[in-house]
Design a protein around this motif. Structure first.
Motif, PDB file in Angstrom:
ATOM      1  N   ILE A   1       0.866  -1.181   0.000  1.00 50.49           N
ATOM      2  CA  ILE A   1       0.000   0.000   0.000  1.00 50.49           C
ATOM      3  C   ILE A   1       0.900   1.227   0.000  1.00 50.49           C
ATOM      4  O   ILE A   1       1.691   1.418   0.926  1.00 50.49           O
ATOM      5  N   PHE A   2       0.815   2.039  -1.046  1.00 47.65           N
ATOM      6  CA  PHE A   2       1.530   3.314  -1.074  1.00 47.65           C
ATOM      7  C   PHE A   2       0.611   4.381  -0.486  1.00 47.65           C
ATOM      8  O   PHE A   2      -0.493   4.608  -1.003  1.00 47.65           O
ATOM      9  N   ALA A   3       1.044   5.024   0.585  1.00 48.13           N
ATOM     10  CA  ALA A   3       0.258   6.080   1.227  1.00 48.13           C
ATOM     11  C   ALA A   3       1.014   7.394   1.074  1.00 48.13           C
ATOM     12  O   ALA A   3       2.094   7.568   1.644  1.00 48.13           O
ATOM     13  N   SER A   4       0.450   8.308   0.300  1.00 44.49           N
ATOM     14  CA  SER A   4       1.162   9.533  -0.071  1.00 44.49           C
ATOM     15  C   SER A   4       0.489  10.773   0.496  1.00 44.49           C
ATOM     16  O   SER A   4      -0.741  10.815   0.646  1.00 44.49           O
ATOM     17  N   ASN A   5       1.318  11.784   0.792  1.00 40.02           N
ATOM     18  CA  ASN A   5       0.730  13.100   1.056  1.00 40.02           C
ATOM     19  C   ASN A   5       0.185  13.645  -0.261  1.00 40.02           C
ATOM     20  O   ASN A   5       0.465  13.109  -1.335  1.00 40.02           O
ATOM     21  N   HIS A   6      -0.612  14.719  -0.178  1.00 35.29           N
ATOM     22  CA  HIS A   6      -1.345  15.151  -1.380  1.00 35.29           C
ATOM     23  C   HIS A   6      -1.318  16.672  -1.463  1.00 35.29           C
ATOM     24  O   HIS A   6      -2.062  17.350  -0.762  1.00 35.29           O
ATOM     25  N   VAL A   7      -0.450  17.182  -2.334  1.00 33.09           N
ATOM     26  CA  VAL A   7      -0.309  18.637  -2.444  1.00 33.09           C
ATOM     27  C   VAL A   7      -0.767  19.190  -3.786  1.00 33.09           C
ATOM     28  O   VAL A   7      -1.143  20.366  -3.886  1.00 33.09           O
ATOM     29  N   GLY A   8      -0.751  18.369  -4.852  1.00 35.14           N
ATOM     30  CA  GLY A   8      -1.070  18.913  -6.173  1.00 35.14           C
ATOM     31  C   GLY A   8      -1.823  17.938  -7.056  1.00 35.14           C
ATOM     32  O   GLY A   8      -1.880  16.732  -6.792  1.00 35.14           O
ATOM     33  N   VAL A   9      -2.387  18.465  -8.112  1.00 36.81           N
ATOM     34  CA  VAL A   9      -3.200  17.677  -9.033  1.00 36.81           C
ATOM     35  C   VAL A   9      -2.388  16.618  -9.770  1.00 36.81           C
ATOM     36  O   VAL A   9      -2.916  15.601 -10.225  1.00 36.81           O
ATOM     37  N   ILE A  10      -1.086  16.814  -9.855  1.00 36.28           N
ATOM     38  CA  ILE A  10      -0.235  15.881 -10.595  1.00 36.28           C
ATOM     39  C   ILE A  10       0.251  14.717  -9.738  1.00 36.28           C
ATOM     40  O   ILE A  10       0.888  13.783 -10.235  1.00 36.28           O
ATOM     41  N   ASP A  11      -0.083  14.713  -8.444  1.00 40.15           N
ATOM     42  CA  ASP A  11       0.397  13.658  -7.545  1.00 40.15           C
ATOM     43  C   ASP A  11      -0.020  12.263  -8.006  1.00 40.15           C
ATOM     44  O   ASP A  11       0.771  11.320  -7.972  1.00 40.15           O
TER      45      ASP A  11
ATOM     46  N   SER B   1      -3.409  23.672 -10.070  1.00 37.06           N
ATOM     47  CA  SER B   1      -2.287  24.225 -10.830  1.00 37.06           C
ATOM     48  C   SER B   1      -1.162  23.213 -10.991  1.00 37.06           C
ATOM     49  O   SER B   1      -0.940  22.348 -10.137  1.00 37.06           O
ATOM     50  N   LEU B   2      -0.453  23.338 -12.117  1.00 37.80           N
ATOM     51  CA  LEU B   2       0.704  22.493 -12.383  1.00 37.80           C
ATOM     52  C   LEU B   2       1.984  23.261 -12.069  1.00 37.80           C
ATOM     53  O   LEU B   2       2.031  24.487 -12.222  1.00 37.80           O
ATOM     54  N   PRO B   3       3.024  22.570 -11.640  1.00 35.92           N
ATOM     55  CA  PRO B   3       4.304  23.257 -11.451  1.00 35.92           C
ATOM     56  C   PRO B   3       4.868  23.736 -12.777  1.00 35.92           C
ATOM     57  O   PRO B   3       4.522  23.207 -13.845  1.00 35.92           O
ATOM     58  N   LYS B   4       5.723  24.738 -12.718  1.00 32.85           N
ATOM     59  CA  LYS B   4       6.320  25.276 -13.934  1.00 32.85           C
ATOM     60  C   LYS B   4       7.217  24.250 -14.605  1.00 32.85           C
ATOM     61  O   LYS B   4       7.859  23.432 -13.937  1.00 32.85           O
ATOM     62  N   GLY B   5       7.264  24.308 -15.914  1.00 29.87           N
ATOM     63  CA  GLY B   5       8.131  23.417 -16.661  1.00 29.87           C
ATOM     64  C   GLY B   5       9.579  23.566 -16.248  1.00 29.87           C
ATOM     65  O   GLY B   5      10.050  24.671 -15.965  1.00 29.87           O
ATOM     66  N   GLY B   6      10.286  22.465 -16.188  1.00 31.51           N
ATOM     67  CA  GLY B   6      11.686  22.483 -15.792  1.00 31.51           C
ATOM     68  C   GLY B   6      11.896  22.363 -14.301  1.00 31.51           C
ATOM     69  O   GLY B   6      13.048  22.241 -13.852  1.00 31.51           O
ATOM     70  N   GLY B   7      10.810  22.398 -13.516  1.00 25.94           N
ATOM     71  CA  GLY B   7      10.938  22.318 -12.069  1.00 25.94           C
ATOM     72  C   GLY B   7      11.339  20.927 -11.598  1.00 25.94           C
ATOM     73  O   GLY B   7      11.158  19.926 -12.304  1.00 25.94           O
ATOM     74  N   VAL B   8      11.891  20.890 -10.402  1.00 24.48           N
ATOM     75  CA  VAL B   8      12.314  19.624  -9.792  1.00 24.48           C
ATOM     76  C   VAL B   8      11.184  19.091  -8.915  1.00 24.48           C
ATOM     77  O   VAL B   8      10.649  19.819  -8.068  1.00 24.48           O
ATOM     78  N   ILE B   9      10.819  17.851  -9.135  1.00 25.11           N
ATOM     79  CA  ILE B   9       9.827  17.172  -8.309  1.00 25.11           C
ATOM     80  C   ILE B   9      10.521  16.004  -7.625  1.00 25.11           C
ATOM     81  O   ILE B   9      11.114  15.148  -8.289  1.00 25.11           O
ATOM     82  N   ASP B  10      10.471  15.988  -6.302  1.00 27.10           N
ATOM     83  CA  ASP B  10      11.069  14.898  -5.532  1.00 27.10           C
ATOM     84  C   ASP B  10       9.970  13.989  -5.004  1.00 27.10           C
ATOM     85  O   ASP B  10       8.998  14.456  -4.399  1.00 27.10           O
ATOM     86  N   MET B  11      10.129  12.703  -5.226  1.00 29.45           N
ATOM     87  CA  MET B  11       9.215  11.690  -4.708  1.00 29.45           C
ATOM     88  C   MET B  11      10.029  10.771  -3.799  1.00 29.45           C
ATOM     89  O   MET B  11      10.938  10.076  -4.265  1.00 29.45           O
TER      90      MET B  11
END
Length: 251
Positions: free
Chosen positions: A54-64, A172-182
């Motif tokens: 079971i992956f349990a994630s926090n939820h901050v954005g629509v792209i999660d 909203s989506l993050p700006k292009g080129g941004g770093v997303i850490d998972m």
């Protein structure tokens, strides 16, 4: 040998979530997203390579949701609010393995689809916070702990950074080129509890899981040097049932 699908809650009468788009599209989708964002996956070695998870994630954005479905070390069936399952998008979501969830009413079908997947040794993704927000686990629903108690599957915490920018709205989506850490954290282990499972058992396990995920969240902050984006704008409210557990107990 007893068929596990006959145990309560029974999962023999629900259709398995489809997988025929889930597996082949992941490499293509990963390539496409990496062209727009610098997605960095941490701690993948902590995820069990076989058996139910079971992956349990926090939820901050629509792209999660797409990020979890595409970049998790294993293909995952993510619980997704049923409002998304409309038209062509709904057709695609279901056939790519995602599970529609009614957040405002008891949804035994969604539960049984997830239980069936876990009993088949697959993985399920869930957002204990319910709706998008600050991602700090202030609100914490009981679904992840319940699925763990039913299946005995380990719960792997997931922390998202960068999937929404500070001040951004829920859509909203993050700006292009941004770093997303998972960041995948240490699994939370719980023994399967036979039926009947009491509300008190689920609530206690939820509180313990929340504490574990808060520790993993702090570790993710320290290891990446990232911070959460903060709350949504006051005028941006992603409606969510006012239920769950916090450090004060049930609410």
């Amino acid at each position: 040998m007893t068929d596990p699908h006959l145990e309560r809650p029974r999962s023999d009468r629900v259709r398995s979530s489809p997988r025929y788009l889930l597996y082949p599209l992941r490499p293509v989708a990963r390539w496409l997203l990496q062209r727009r964002y610098d997605v960095r996956v941490h701690g993948a070695a902590a995820v069990p390579t076989t058996g139910p998870v079971i992956f349990a994630s926090n939820h901050v954005g629509v792209i999660d949701g797409p990020l979890l479905a595409i970049f998790a070390p294993r293909p995952v069936h993510v619980l997704t609010k049923m409002e998304m399952f409309r038209g062509l998008l709904g057709w695609f979501l279901w056939r790519s393995g995602q599970v529609p969830l009614d957040r405002f009413h008891p949804d035994p079908r969604a539960v049984k689809i997830c239980v069936r997947a876990l009993r088949q040794g697959r993985t399920v993704g869930i957002y204990p916070e319910g709706s998008r927000g600050a991602g700090d686990l202030e609100r914490f629903h009981r679904g992840a702990a319940y699925l763990a108690l039913v299946s005995g599957a380990p719960v792997v915490p997931v922390t998202m950074f960068g999937s929404r920018e500070p001040g951004g709205t829920s859509g909203s989506l993050p700006k292009g080129g941004g770093v997303i850490d998972m960041v995948f954290g240490e699994p939370y282990e719980v023994d399967a509890t036979p039926w009947p499972r009491s509300r008190e058992q689920v609530e206690k396990s939820s509180l313990l899981l929340r504490e574990h995920m808060l520790v993993q969240l702090d570790r993710a902050r320290a290891s990446t040097g990232r911070e959460l984006p903060g709350p949504l704008p006051p005028t941006d409210v992603d409606t969510d049932p006012d239920t769950g557990v916090t450090e004060q107990g049930a609410s």
